[in-house]
Design a protein around this motif. Structure first.
Motif, PDB file in Angstrom:
ATOM      1  N   UNK A 216       0.845  -1.200   0.000  1.00 10.94           N
ATOM      2  CA  UNK A 216       0.000   0.000   0.000  1.00 10.94           C
ATOM      3  C   UNK A 216       0.879   1.250   0.000  1.00 10.94           C
ATOM      4  N   UNK A 217       1.894   1.275   0.863  1.00 13.65           N
ATOM      5  CA  UNK A 217       2.784   2.434   0.954  1.00 13.65           C
ATOM      6  C   UNK A 217       3.528   2.678  -0.350  1.00 13.65           C
ATOM      7  N   UNK A 218       3.988   1.594  -0.983  1.00 10.21           N
ATOM      8  CA  UNK A 218       4.720   1.745  -2.242  1.00 10.21           C
ATOM      9  C   UNK A 218       3.847   2.370  -3.315  1.00 10.21           C
ATOM     10  N   UNK A 219       2.587   1.948  -3.374  1.00  9.37           N
ATOM     11  CA  UNK A 219       1.659   2.519  -4.360  1.00  9.37           C
ATOM     12  C   UNK A 219       1.402   3.994  -4.059  1.00  9.37           C
ATOM     13  N   UNK A 220       1.206   4.319  -2.786  1.00  4.11           N
ATOM     14  CA  UNK A 220       0.913   5.704  -2.416  1.00  4.11           C
ATOM     15  C   UNK A 220       2.125   6.606  -2.622  1.00  4.11           C
ATOM     16  N   UNK A 221       3.328   6.051  -2.494  1.00  6.55           N
ATOM     17  CA  UNK A 221       4.554   6.851  -2.644  1.00  6.55           C
ATOM     18  C   UNK A 221       4.747   7.349  -4.068  1.00  6.55           C
TER      19      UNK A 221
ATOM     20  N   UNK B 250      13.736   4.304  -0.566  1.00  9.80           N
ATOM     21  CA  UNK B 250      14.263   4.992  -1.751  1.00  9.80           C
ATOM     22  C   UNK B 250      13.151   5.787  -2.425  1.00  9.80           C
ATOM     23  N   UNK B 251      11.965   5.179  -2.575  1.00 11.40           N
ATOM     24  CA  UNK B 251      10.833   5.880  -3.193  1.00 11.40           C
ATOM     25  C   UNK B 251      10.495   7.156  -2.430  1.00 11.40           C
ATOM     26  N   UNK B 252      10.517   7.071  -1.112  1.00  9.54           N
ATOM     27  CA  UNK B 252      10.187   8.239  -0.299  1.00  9.54           C
ATOM     28  C   UNK B 252      11.292   9.283  -0.342  1.00  9.54           C
ATOM     29  N   UNK B 253      12.548   8.828  -0.379  1.00 13.92           N
ATOM     30  CA  UNK B 253      13.662   9.769  -0.388  1.00 13.92           C
ATOM     31  C   UNK B 253      13.718  10.568  -1.677  1.00 13.92           C
ATOM     32  N   UNK B 254      13.148  10.028  -2.737  1.00 17.85           N
ATOM     33  CA  UNK B 254      13.154  10.754  -4.001  1.00 17.85           C
ATOM     34  C   UNK B 254      12.321  12.020  -3.917  1.00 17.85           C
ATOM     35  N   UNK B 255      11.481  12.116  -2.903  1.00 17.50           N
ATOM     36  CA  UNK B 255      10.661  13.304  -2.769  1.00 17.50           C
ATOM     37  C   UNK B 255      11.133  14.171  -1.625  1.00 17.50           C
ATOM     38  N   UNK B 256      11.020  13.675  -0.405  1.00 15.24           N
ATOM     39  CA  UNK B 256      11.404  14.445   0.775  1.00 15.24           C
ATOM     40  C   UNK B 256      12.587  13.769   1.448  1.00 15.24           C
ATOM     41  N   UNK B 257      13.669  14.519   1.653  1.00  8.64           N
ATOM     42  CA  UNK B 257      14.899  13.906   2.131  1.00  8.64           C
ATOM     43  C   UNK B 257      15.298  14.308   3.552  1.00  8.64           C
ATOM     44  N   UNK B 258      14.406  14.949   4.280  1.00 15.70           N
ATOM     45  CA  UNK B 258      14.820  15.391   5.609  1.00 15.70           C
ATOM     46  C   UNK B 258      15.135  14.208   6.522  1.00 15.70           C
ATOM     47  N   UNK B 259      14.568  13.031   6.232  1.00 16.27           N
ATOM     48  CA  UNK B 259      14.852  11.851   7.043  1.00 16.27           C
ATOM     49  C   UNK B 259      16.308  11.430   6.925  1.00 16.27           C
ATOM     50  N   UNK B 260      16.950  11.788   5.800  1.00 14.31           N
ATOM     51  CA  UNK B 260      18.311  11.323   5.548  1.00 14.31           C
ATOM     52  C   UNK B 260      19.295  11.793   6.608  1.00 14.31           C
ATOM     53  N   UNK B 261      19.114  13.009   7.082  1.00 16.05           N
ATOM     54  CA  UNK B 261      20.072  13.549   8.044  1.00 16.05           C
ATOM     55  C   UNK B 261      20.125  12.746   9.331  1.00 16.05           C
TER      56      UNK B 261
END
Length: 490
Positions: free
Chosen positions: A135-140, A185-196
């Motif tokens: 579900x998350x992958x589709x929504x991403x 990876x799918x989520x990071x392609x949009x919002x990357x604040x989690x990366x820090x």
């Protein structure tokens, strides 16, 4: 009787042949309002009945979205989050609808991200996790939903799962780790604040995705510039993830945690794909800092290290100069060039040595490689069974010969370079490109009196005359030109 009727319909709909009569009787639109019930048994049977009737029927699914089923499903997840059967029904329904653009649009108006995060954190079985991931992958795939998922804290929850299961040898856990990596990876392609805040997770994710970026051919492992991941590398650099990767490497140098070494180096190798990334990474001191790993005795780490350094040196004279003049990495590199029992390390070491010469083109680097006794390995590389390696070695030696042939002359004679080139030219199985580059190198060698004498004594002139009738026009042209130089005509 409504609950019992819904139960009967849900059982009937299990039969594939009964779906059409259910549709024709307009049972779906009759059941949808029942999803607003507060009776959990009613919700369970109505939800199952709708799901079974509409499964794999896109037009019916579109109709469901139009009549407002999405808010009802999210309400069930919200109000009955502790009811395993109801949560299962709601998740399955979202899974079946999530690919529809209309469903994504409807979901973006709800607080589905918060509810999916709750289910992600409380999921205990692999089956439940997989449904939530789907579900998350589709929504991403939807920008608005992607932002909601990141803001809700889904990437952090996924990172926790990833780090908890990393290293597990169980097949089910491996599948979960891959799914989590794909999703982050799918989520990071949009919002990357989690990366820090998740440096180690980023390391493991990029390592997991190495095969997505790198060609399968170990001898032609130029990175495939997969557009989304390519852009993601640039954005990760902007967030200074590079510092966290380097810090992570240095912390684990003494620990012997080779899995972290490999993962971090894979991440650095991935990040070094774009040219602008190479420049920034060199400015950040990557080449010098990862030299601390040169003392590692782990073959997998050595292999990753060589690949990372070669990627950094590709097209970057500064990086090639750093690696080509510093005695520590250069001597270690030459040492690995002779480790024939470890083919991967042997190939990467020789290719890196050739790359250093190819991309720097300075007399100082030529002399440094000669002093480290690396020339003989490049000569040996010309006889590799792989044409790609042969050409890399021949081009590197030709460049080095043009820069400082006098320095290399003795090494060329000791390693019998002339004789090796002659064999390549005589061998019918040698590719035209290798023959062409071999002739080009021979032409360079004619500038040395001693090497010219060897060429004349080995009767290479006869072989060149035969190549003047070769089927490849470039080989013919190069052979004719070299003959002219050999005869003193030009």
């Amino acid at each position: 009787c409504a609950v019992k009727a819904a139960h009967v319909i849900s059982e009937i709909a299990k039969n594939e042949e009964m779906k059409k009569p259910c549709i024709e009787a307009d049972l779906v639109l009759t059941l949808v309002p029942l999803l607003e019930s507060t009776d959990q048994e009613m919700l369970l049977h109505a939800g199952r009945a709708i799901g079974r009737i509409c499964y794999d029927n896109r037009s019916l699914q579109e109709e469901l979205v139009k009549v407002g089923v999405i808010p009802s499903l999210v309400r069930i997840l919200t109000d009955y989050a502790q009811s395993e059967p109801l949560v299962h029904v709601a998740l399955l329904a979202l899974y079946n609808l999530a690919d529809l653009d209309s469903a994504k649009e409807a979901l973006s108006m709800t607080k589905v991200a918060e509810q999916l995060l709750k289910q992600l954190r409380r999921a205990e079985s692999h089956e439940r996790l997989e449904i939530v991931f789907e579900v998350l992958q589709a929504l991403a795939e939807n920008d608005a939903l992607k932002v909601q998922l990141v803001d809700a804290g889904v990437p952090e929850a996924l990172s926790e799962i990833l780090l908890r299961l990393q290293g597990s040898s169980q097949a089910e856990d491996t599948c979960i780790v891959k799914a989590v990596s794909d999703l982050i990876i799918s989520l990071l392609l949009g919002e990357l604040k989690v990366a820090k805040n998740n440096a180690k997770a980023i390391v493991l994710i990029l390592a997991r995705h190495e095969n997505s970026l790198q060609g399968k051919d170990s001898l032609n492992s130029e990175f495939i510039q997969h557009q989304s991941l390519y852009g993601n590398c640039l954005r990760l650099l902007q967030l200074e993830v590079i510092h966290q990767l380097l810090d992570l490497l240095e912390r684990h140098v003494q620990s012997g945690d080779t899995s972290v070494h490999q993962a971090a180096l894979s991440a650095l190798q991935s990040l070094a794909v774009p040219v602008v990334s190479k420049v920034q990474m060199l400015e950040e001191g990557v080449a010098e800092r990862i030299e601390a790993l040169l003392r590692s005795e782990s073959p997998p780490v050595q292999f990753k290290l060589l690949g990372t350094l070669r990627m950094l040196a590709d097209g970057q004279a500064d990086a090639a100069e750093i690696l080509g003049q510093d005695p520590l990495p250069l001597n270690r590199l030459v040492q690995w060039c002779s480790v024939s029992d470890r083919s991967g390390i042997y190939r990467e070491a020789n290719r890196l040595l050739a790359s250093i010469l190819h991309h720097n083109r300075s007399q100082e680097v030529v002399k440094a490689i000669q002093a480290a006794q690396g020339v003989k390995h490049l000569v040996s590389m010309t006889t590799s069974e792989h044409a790609a390696m042969q050409n890399e070695a021949l081009n590197a030696l030709a460049i080095a010969s043009a820069i400082d042939l006098e320095t290399l002359e003795d090494s060329f004679k000791e390693s019998q370079l002339v004789q090796s080139l002659h064999k390549l030219l005589q061998d019918e199985n040698t590719s035209p490109e290798v023959k062409y580059n071999s002739i080009g190198l021979l032409c360079r060698l004619l500038n040395s009196g001693d090497l010219r004498q060897e060429i004349e004594e080995d009767k290479i002139k006869d072989t060149l005359e035969q190549l003047c009738s070769h089927s490849n026009a470039d080989v013919v042209k190069e052979a004719m030109m070299t003959l002219q130089v050999l005869r003193g005509e030009t």
